[in-house]
Every structure is written in structure tokens, then in C-alpha cells.
Design an enzyme around this catalytic site. Structure first.
Site, PDB file in Angstrom:
ATOM      1  N   SER A 105     -34.142 -12.278   4.542  1.00  0.00           N
ATOM      2  CA  SER A 105     -32.964 -11.658   3.543  1.00  0.00           C
ATOM      3  C   SER A 105     -31.604 -11.915   4.048  1.00  0.00           C
ATOM      4  O   SER A 105     -30.377 -11.848   3.318  1.00  0.00           O
ATOM      5  CB  SER A 105     -32.975 -10.217   3.144  1.00  0.00           C
ATOM      6  OG  SER A 105     -34.225  -9.914   2.243  1.00  0.00           O
ATOM      7  N   LYS A 127     -29.650 -14.387   2.147  1.00  0.00           N
ATOM      8  CA  LYS A 127     -28.712 -13.894   1.009  1.00  0.00           C
ATOM      9  C   LYS A 127     -27.073 -13.856   1.297  1.00  0.00           C
ATOM     10  O   LYS A 127     -26.487 -13.929   0.421  1.00  0.00           O
ATOM     11  CB  LYS A 127     -29.259 -12.621   0.695  1.00  0.00           C
ATOM     12  CG  LYS A 127     -30.689 -12.802   0.181  1.00  0.00           C
ATOM     13  CD  LYS A 127     -31.245 -11.285  -0.082  1.00  0.00           C
ATOM     14  CE  LYS A 127     -32.680 -11.347  -0.593  1.00  0.00           C
ATOM     15  NZ  LYS A 127     -33.388 -10.032  -0.634  1.00  0.00           N
ATOM     16  N   TYR A 165     -35.452 -19.713  -3.738  1.00  0.00           N
ATOM     17  CA  TYR A 165     -35.359 -18.410  -3.091  1.00  0.00           C
ATOM     18  C   TYR A 165     -36.418 -18.454  -1.862  1.00  0.00           C
ATOM     19  O   TYR A 165     -35.896 -17.871  -0.754  1.00  0.00           O
ATOM     20  CB  TYR A 165     -35.489 -17.484  -4.010  1.00  0.00           C
ATOM     21  CG  TYR A 165     -35.620 -16.086  -3.501  1.00  0.00           C
ATOM     22  CD1 TYR A 165     -34.489 -15.402  -3.062  1.00  0.00           C
ATOM     23  CD2 TYR A 165     -36.832 -15.248  -3.380  1.00  0.00           C
ATOM     24  CE1 TYR A 165     -34.494 -14.195  -2.360  1.00  0.00           C
ATOM     25  CE2 TYR A 165     -36.968 -14.196  -2.634  1.00  0.00           C
ATOM     26  CZ  TYR A 165     -35.784 -13.539  -2.327  1.00  0.00           C
ATOM     27  OH  TYR A 165     -35.928 -12.151  -1.571  1.00  0.00           O
ATOM     28  N   TYR A 223     -30.025  -2.047   2.247  1.00  0.00           N
ATOM     29  CA  TYR A 223     -30.834  -1.561   0.956  1.00  0.00           C
ATOM     30  C   TYR A 223     -30.766  -0.030   1.214  1.00  0.00           C
ATOM     31  O   TYR A 223     -29.528   0.635   1.096  1.00  0.00           O
ATOM     32  CB  TYR A 223     -32.316  -2.017   0.962  1.00  0.00           C
ATOM     33  CG  TYR A 223     -32.358  -3.535   1.270  1.00  0.00           C
ATOM     34  CD1 TYR A 223     -32.188  -4.327   0.012  1.00  0.00           C
ATOM     35  CD2 TYR A 223     -32.590  -4.231   2.340  1.00  0.00           C
ATOM     36  CE1 TYR A 223     -31.876  -5.586   0.135  1.00  0.00           C
ATOM     37  CE2 TYR A 223     -32.836  -5.425   2.433  1.00  0.00           C
ATOM     38  CZ  TYR A 223     -32.376  -6.280   1.521  1.00  0.00           C
ATOM     39  OH  TYR A 223     -32.071  -7.518   1.470  1.00  0.00           O
ATOM     40  N   VAL A 250     -36.664  -9.095   6.571  1.00  0.00           N
ATOM     41  CA  VAL A 250     -37.925  -8.553   7.149  1.00  0.00           C
ATOM     42  C   VAL A 250     -38.549  -9.377   8.222  1.00  0.00           C
ATOM     43  O   VAL A 250     -39.542  -8.871   8.598  1.00  0.00           O
ATOM     44  CB  VAL A 250     -38.985  -8.429   5.873  1.00  0.00           C
ATOM     45  CG1 VAL A 250     -38.511  -7.314   4.768  1.00  0.00           C
ATOM     46  CG2 VAL A 250     -39.254  -9.661   5.275  1.00  0.00           C
TER      47      VAL A 250
END
Ligand code: DON
Length: 301
Positions: free
Chosen positions: A61, A64, A186, A237, A255
Site C-alpha cells: 500500500s 498508493k 493495482y 487506516y 502489509v
């Protein structure tokens, strides 16, 4: 700086190996949990590291951040009509919120939001993963940076939840490209392999108000401020509040066990240790960033 990083490493040594290595992407399950690396890149061009800071890992992530920055840089603020910028308070792969919010993801860092960003980047560039890789290669000067195809394929083979998010968004008219293509980009973007040193180096534009290493601008100052703000409020998050409380810096976790943090005007810090907490954030990584921020007084607060 080298002594400081050694001290941080010693202070968090007891946390290395704690938690659980991500195994919902089977190819990540075999990564040794005892790794720890940390690197600091400064805006005046120095790079320092400790431990396994040269070892590449799956950035997941953290990608992103680069996808969002590129999309804003190339396409301006139109994206914000399709994705919000509020913390979700929920898991990174949650479906429930999307239903309430009619296919408009809460922020660009939860998986649903990143799928919308990827969709837009695909429309704007024709090759979303290629654009992210080009940015990373350009900023690190490492033309060999690439995607770990085993990780990408492993995630694709176990990617039903992300597929569900993608089709749900599409059903609400918030996807321009075929969901299959968006998912493929993605997964590949998440499966890019980089080291702490390379990530810290590549993200320096966020500490430089949006300027790339050669002085070209990827983001305006205001856009760079906004990306940092969304990292601070949404980058960890459902643990974003705890991360702000403990570290007090814009940060983005993955992760794969990496966390990238920004000290605006000064430096970027990247830490990697694969053991994760319940929210999917590296346990030793958060502890190391907390220690770094406290020892240097570099929190934005
Ligand atoms: O989509 C996924 O589930 C992964 N490719 C990325 C998730 C992730 O890294 C969340 N971060 N902590």
C-alpha cells in the site's frame, strides 16, 4: 544520524518478530519475520540506513502514495469528485462503507480509494503501473526497479475482496475502465519491490513541497501539503489516530511491513519489519518511527 539510527534499532529490537507476517497474499507469507531496516533521506541529498535497509520488500500500500501524487500532478484536483479525504476508521479492505457512500470511497488510501485512483491514472497515462514505475525509477536512479510478478499473481489469485470492491464501485458508475484492467494494474503496483533506502529517496518530493530531484515539479506546494495531510489522517487506516498520537508524522504503511514517513522540509524515513498488528501496520516499524520522532523532535506537532 548513523548513531541515532543504531539507537532506534536497539530500542525497538524487542519488537522485531512480533506480530504476524501478512499471509492473505500467499507469496508474502514466506518473508522472514525477523527483518528490520530503516533509512533516512534528507532534502540536502544524504541517505543513511541501518539494518536491512538495502533489502527489497513488497511495497504494497505504500505504492498508493505514488499513485495518488502522480494522478494529482498529471490530472489536477478532479479526482476529489470521485474519492473522499476523510479517515475511514475501518479496515483497509472494508466493503460496508462503500455501500453507504454509494461507491465513492472514503479516501485514496483504503483499497477502494486506491482502485479509483488507479482507474484515473490508467485513463490519463494508458499504463498506471508503468507511470508509477517510471516515477520511482527516475527518483531513485534505479532503472532495475520492478514488479515482483509472483507477488502480483499471488494477490490476483486471492484477490476476490478487491475484485468485489472494484465491481461495486463500477456498479455505482465510479469506474471508467474495465474492472479487470484496473485490478491488474493495482495488484502490479502493490507488488513493486523496493528497499527502505529506495523508498525514502523516491518520496523526497513530499518533503520538498512537490519538487522532484531535478527541480521539476510533480505537485504544487498546496498539492504536496494535501498528500501529506491525507497520509497523516488516513495512512494507517483504522490505526491512523494511534499513528498520529505516537509518531506525529504523515505516514503510509503497507502489509509487506514497510512504512514511509515524511518530515516536511527535512527528510523522509522508511522502515521495514514484516510482523504486523491487527490493523496491518508493522509493529516494529511504528515503534521505530515513534522513537525516531521523539529522539529528533521531528514530529509535525
Ligand atoms: O490490496 C491489498 O490488500 C494489498 N495489495 C495492499 C494492502 C496494504 O498494504 C494495506 N496496508 N497496510
Amino acid at each position: 544520524m548513523p548513531e541515532l539510527l543504531e539507537q532506534v534499532r536497539a530500542d525497538v529490537a524487542g519488537r522485531v518478530g512480533a506480530g504476524k507476517v501478512a499471509d492473505y497474499i500467499p507469496a508474502l507469507a514466506s518473508v522472514p519475520g525477523d527483518r528490520f531496516g530503516m533509512a533516512v533521506a534528507t532534502v540536502d541529498g544524504r541517505l543513511h540506513g541501518v539494518g536491512d535497509w538495502r533489502e527489497r520488500f513488497s511495497i504494497q500500500s505504500i505504492s498508493k502514495v505514488f499513485g495518488l501524487a502522480l494522478t494529482l500532478g498529471l490530472d489536477g484536483d478532479l479526482l476529489w469528485q470521485r474519492v473522499g479525504r476523510e479517515p475511514s476508521g475501518g479496515p483497509f479492505n472494508s466493503l460496508v462503507q462503500l455501500e453507504h457512500e454509494k461507491g465513492v470511497p472514503r479516501n485514496p488510501f483504503i483499497n477502494a480509494g486506491a482502485l479509483v485512483v488507479t482507474d484515473r491514472l490508467l485513463s490519463v497515462t494508458g499504463d498506471a503501473t508503468g507511470a508509477v514505475l517510471e516515477l520511482l525509477r527516475g527518483e531513485t536512479g534505479e532503472p532495475g526497479l520492478g514488479v515482483d510478478s509472483l507477488v502480483a499473481e499471488s494477490e490476483a489469485a486471492h484477490g476476490d475482496l478487491n475484485a468485489a470492491l472494484g465491481y461495486f464501485i463500477s456498479a455505482h458508475g465510479n469506474m471508467d475502465n474495465p474492472v479487470r484492467s484496473v485490478l491488474a494494474h493495482y495488484f502490479r503496483q502493490c507488488a513493486i519491490s523496493m528497499s527502505c533506502g529506495e523508498l525514502a529517496w523516491a518520496a523526497l518530493f513530499l518533503a520538498r513541497h512537490g519538487s522532484l530531484h531535478d527541480g521539476r515539479r510533480l505537485l504544487s506546494e498546496v498539492q504536496a501539503k494535501r498528500v501529506n495531510a491525507v497520509m497523516l489522517t488516513c495512512g494507517a487506516y483504522d490505526a491512523a489516530g494511534e499513528f498520529a498520537y505516537r509518531v506525529g508524522l504523515p505516514g503510509k504503511s503497507g502489509v509487506g511491513g514497510g512504512i514511509l514517513a515524511v518530515v516536511p522540509r527535512l527528510c523522509t524515513v522508511c522502515v521495514w519489519s514484516p510482523g504486523l498488528d491487527e490493523q496491518g501496520n508493522s509493529i516494529a516499524g511504528v515503534a521505530a518511527l515513534e522513537r525516531f520522532a521523539d529522539l529528533t523532535g521531528s514530529s509535525v506537532f
